[in-house]
Design a protein around this motif. Structure first.
Motif, mmCIF file in Angstrom:
data_model
loop_
_atom_site.group_PDB
_atom_site.id
_atom_site.type_symbol
_atom_site.label_atom_id
_atom_site.label_comp_id
_atom_site.label_asym_id
_atom_site.label_seq_id
_atom_site.Cartn_x
_atom_site.Cartn_y
_atom_site.Cartn_z
ATOM 1 N N LYS A 49 0.827 -1.205 0.000
ATOM 2 C CA LYS A 49 0.000 0.000 0.000
ATOM 3 C C LYS A 49 0.863 1.257 0.000
ATOM 4 O O LYS A 49 0.445 2.307 -0.472
ATOM 5 C CB LYS A 49 -0.922 0.025 1.225
ATOM 6 N N THR A 50 2.084 1.162 0.574
ATOM 7 C CA THR A 50 2.985 2.301 0.683
ATOM 8 C C THR A 50 4.382 1.886 0.252
ATOM 9 O O THR A 50 4.856 0.802 0.603
ATOM 10 C CB THR A 50 3.047 2.820 2.136
ATOM 11 N N ASP A 55 13.670 8.914 -3.671
ATOM 12 C CA ASP A 55 13.956 9.192 -5.074
ATOM 13 C C ASP A 55 12.719 9.410 -5.934
ATOM 14 O O ASP A 55 12.822 9.892 -7.047
ATOM 15 C CB ASP A 55 14.774 8.047 -5.674
ATOM 16 N N LEU A 56 11.556 9.016 -5.443
ATOM 17 C CA LEU A 56 10.334 9.152 -6.224
ATOM 18 C C LEU A 56 9.514 10.317 -5.683
ATOM 19 O O LEU A 56 9.854 10.913 -4.677
ATOM 20 C CB LEU A 56 9.547 7.839 -6.183
ATOM 21 N N GLN A 57 8.429 10.640 -6.330
ATOM 22 C CA GLN A 57 7.646 11.820 -5.978
ATOM 23 C C GLN A 57 6.798 11.582 -4.740
ATOM 24 O O GLN A 57 5.847 10.796 -4.764
ATOM 25 C CB GLN A 57 6.766 12.217 -7.155
ATOM 26 N N LYS A 61 0.361 8.808 -6.030
ATOM 27 C CA LYS A 61 -0.342 7.528 -5.955
ATOM 28 C C LYS A 61 -0.321 6.890 -7.334
ATOM 29 O O LYS A 61 -0.620 7.542 -8.329
ATOM 30 C CB LYS A 61 -1.779 7.707 -5.489
ATOM 31 N N ILE A 62 0.031 5.630 -7.362
ATOM 32 C CA ILE A 62 0.067 4.867 -8.603
ATOM 33 C C ILE A 62 -0.696 3.569 -8.368
ATOM 34 O O ILE A 62 -0.261 2.727 -7.573
ATOM 35 C CB ILE A 62 1.518 4.564 -9.033
ATOM 36 N N ILE A 67 3.320 6.730 -2.540
ATOM 37 C CA ILE A 67 4.756 6.904 -2.423
ATOM 38 C C ILE A 67 5.024 7.971 -1.369
ATOM 39 O O ILE A 67 4.452 9.057 -1.430
ATOM 40 C CB ILE A 67 5.373 7.291 -3.769
ATOM 41 N N LYS A 68 5.859 7.616 -0.401
ATOM 42 C CA LYS A 68 6.167 8.548 0.697
ATOM 43 C C LYS A 68 7.676 8.672 0.840
ATOM 44 O O LYS A 68 8.394 7.682 0.811
ATOM 45 C CB LYS A 68 5.558 8.068 1.996
ATOM 46 N N ASN A 69 8.107 9.899 1.021
ATOM 47 C CA ASN A 69 9.509 10.150 1.323
ATOM 48 C C ASN A 69 9.688 9.947 2.823
ATOM 49 O O ASN A 69 9.030 10.614 3.615
ATOM 50 C CB ASN A 69 9.903 11.570 0.916
#
Length: 71
Positions: A49-50, A55-57, A61-62, A67-69
């Motif tokens: 889910k996460t 390195d990613l934005q 959400k994909i 995507i979480k920094n």
């Protein structure tokens, strides 16, 4: 022996042609580099889910994957 007893049980997703096709599609759709898209495709395949990545934005959400920094 080490592979079978230690490394193999930790693998949740194994590469196959479908995973690579999904990564190429994600590369095209997101603009990510191939190996970043392969990480995302693998996370999706594993049902994550996460995905934590610096390195990613952050916040993107994909297909239900957030995507979480971490920093």
């Amino acid at each position: 022996l080490y592979f079978e007893e230690v490394l193999n049980p930790m693998c949740g997703v194994y590469p196959d042609s479908e995973l690579y096709r999904k990564a190429i599609r994600l590369q095209h759709d997101t603009g990510y580099r191939f190996y970043d898209a392969l990480v995302v495709a693998s996370a999706l395949e594993a049902g994550c889910k996460t995905l934590y990545s610096e390195d990613l934005q952050d916040g993107r959400k994909i297909e239900g994957l957030s995507i979480k920094n971490p920093f």
